[in-house]
Design an enzyme around this catalytic site. Structure first.
Site, PDB file in Angstrom:
ATOM      1  N   LEU A 166      40.918  60.373  22.942  1.00  0.00           N
ATOM      2  CA  LEU A 166      41.290  60.150  21.536  1.00  0.00           C
ATOM      3  C   LEU A 166      42.353  59.063  21.432  1.00  0.00           C
ATOM      4  O   LEU A 166      42.997  58.728  22.426  1.00  0.00           O
ATOM      5  CB  LEU A 166      41.795  61.474  20.956  1.00  0.00           C
ATOM      6  CG  LEU A 166      40.710  62.559  20.884  1.00  0.00           C
ATOM      7  CD1 LEU A 166      41.309  63.949  20.726  1.00  0.00           C
ATOM      8  CD2 LEU A 166      39.724  62.262  19.756  1.00  0.00           C
ATOM      9  N   LYS A 217      50.868  55.110  32.485  1.00  0.00           N
ATOM     10  CA  LYS A 217      49.897  54.310  31.723  1.00  0.00           C
ATOM     11  C   LYS A 217      50.610  53.426  30.686  1.00  0.00           C
ATOM     12  O   LYS A 217      50.286  52.239  30.527  1.00  0.00           O
ATOM     13  CB  LYS A 217      48.891  55.234  31.038  1.00  0.00           C
ATOM     14  CG  LYS A 217      48.005  54.565  30.013  1.00  0.00           C
ATOM     15  CD  LYS A 217      47.085  53.513  30.614  1.00  0.00           C
ATOM     16  CE  LYS A 217      46.405  52.703  29.515  1.00  0.00           C
ATOM     17  NZ  LYS A 217      45.630  51.593  30.028  1.00  0.00           N
ATOM     18  N   LYS A 224      50.692  50.647  20.137  1.00  0.00           N
ATOM     19  CA  LYS A 224      51.063  52.059  20.332  1.00  0.00           C
ATOM     20  C   LYS A 224      51.592  52.276  21.753  1.00  0.00           C
ATOM     21  O   LYS A 224      52.652  52.882  21.958  1.00  0.00           O
ATOM     22  CB  LYS A 224      49.820  52.936  20.095  1.00  0.00           C
ATOM     23  CG  LYS A 224      49.984  54.365  20.554  1.00  0.00           C
ATOM     24  CD  LYS A 224      48.710  55.034  21.040  1.00  0.00           C
ATOM     25  CE  LYS A 224      47.858  54.281  21.985  1.00  0.00           C
ATOM     26  NZ  LYS A 224      46.931  55.029  22.804  1.00  0.00           N
TER      27      LYS A 224
END
Ligand code: NAD
Length: 305
Positions: free
Chosen positions: A73, A176, A245
């Site tokens: 997601l 990440k 983001k």
């Protein structure tokens, strides 16, 4: 291919990455129950996976090995919303909930406690390698979680790429975000340098060929510029909004830990400006278009152009 210990998987998020990942799992003989909020992927997947209407319905009931639910997601907000839509309550004891999207490490750690209260185990396993890596099964998968459960899930994840157990829950998401901070920084740095070279009169293809055998090389010069910028396709499949983001997460992590973050802060500023100027669905490689739009029309008189 050896028998996988996990034969059934629930999968929420059948987007740019989820699509090829699910196809690989199905090709490896895994029985996939999938869900996505958008209607588009449902028809595409009709013959490959069992599509269900609600996130809670993806939880496998009678597969071999531990029940596994994968999330692919956009961000932590969506992950928490999907869990709140009944998925959390549907997790059976022993279920492995694997968040493969790029979520926020602190929120992942908090979520892991709520998941543990149901007797299930949260694992973060975000990926690098893009849509092409997802299609080829060559993703790098940065896994955070307890040893035994990570070992149990590793053969399944190996269908999708190279598995690296990097620490406890949250560690994968932290790494990440930091990886993408490096990637975002060197795409900006390489692009500024290549645009300067272009204005000086150098051919970008010639510059890339030389730099890719030199110390200036990076994923940006080896992959993004030759494959998406020079051909002007800008179709890497990774949205610029998702990059913003990720680097905001990384900057937050740097600030929270007291690590030096001057360049990270400037990188976030520049990418945020690009996001505001470009279309909402722009590919992240379009940062080069944004840089070009901001080029001076008044070249330095010392150059001979
Ligand atoms: P995407 O937007 O293509 O796919 C996300 C999917 O989630 C969409 O199909 C969307 O409909 C679905 N979704 C959104 N809200 C939902 C909800 N409430 N319930 C169910 N489904 C919902 O994004 P993507 O590019 O596949 O990226 C997914 C994650 O992987 C992100 O965290 C991204 O940062 C990360 N990632 C992407 C890439 C890439 O190259 N695209 C590479 C590495 C990591």
């Amino acid at each position: 291919m050896p028998e996988l210990p996990v034969r059934a998987v629930g999968f929420v998020g059948l987007g740019r990455m989820g699509d090829p990942m699910v196809r690989r799992l199905a090709a490896a003989g895994v029985d996939v129950r999938g869900h996505d909020a958008a209607p588009g992927p449902r028809t595409t997947f009709a013959d490959l996976v069992t599509i269900v209407d609600k996130p809670a319905e993806v939880v496998p009931v009678d597969g071999e090995g531990p029940p596994v639910v994968v999330l692919m997601l956009p961000d932590s907000n969506v992950v928490e919303a999907v869990l709140g839509e009944g998925l959390l309550d549907a997790l059976t004891p022993g279920t492995l909930l694997v968040d493969m999207g790029s979520s926020e490490p602190m929120r992942t750690k908090a979520l892991a406690e709520r998941v543990a209260a149901r007797g299930a185990v949260m694992i973060d396993a975000p990926v690098s390698g893009g849509v092409s890596g997802a299609t080829a099964g060559t993703l790098t998968i940065m896994v955070g979680g307890p040893d035994a459960e990570v070992a149990a899930i590793t053969p399944l994840l190996a269908v999708l790429g190279r598995v690296r157990h990097v620490g406890p829950v949250g560690a994968g998401h932290a790494l990440k975000a930091l990886n993408n901070l490096m990637s975002a920084s060197h795409l900006l740095a390489s692009s500024e340098a290549l645009l300067a070279g272009e204005r000086f009169g150098l051919d970008p293809a010639v510059m890339l060929d030389a730099v890719n055998g030199s110390s200036g090389r990076s994923g940006s010069t080896e992959n993004k510029w030759p494959n998406f910028v020079l051909p002007e396709t800008y179709n890497s499949g990774f949205a610029l909004a998702l990059m913003v983001k990720d680097i905001r997460i990384a900057l937050g992590l740097a600030e929270a830990t007291g690590a030096p973050s001057a360049l990270a802060a400037r990188t976030v500023e520049l990418w945020s400006e690009a996001a505001a100027a470009l279309a909402p669905d722009a590919d992240h490689t379009e940062i080069v278009r944004w840089l070009r739009a901001g080029e001076s029309t008044d070249p330095d008189p010392r150059s001979d152009r």
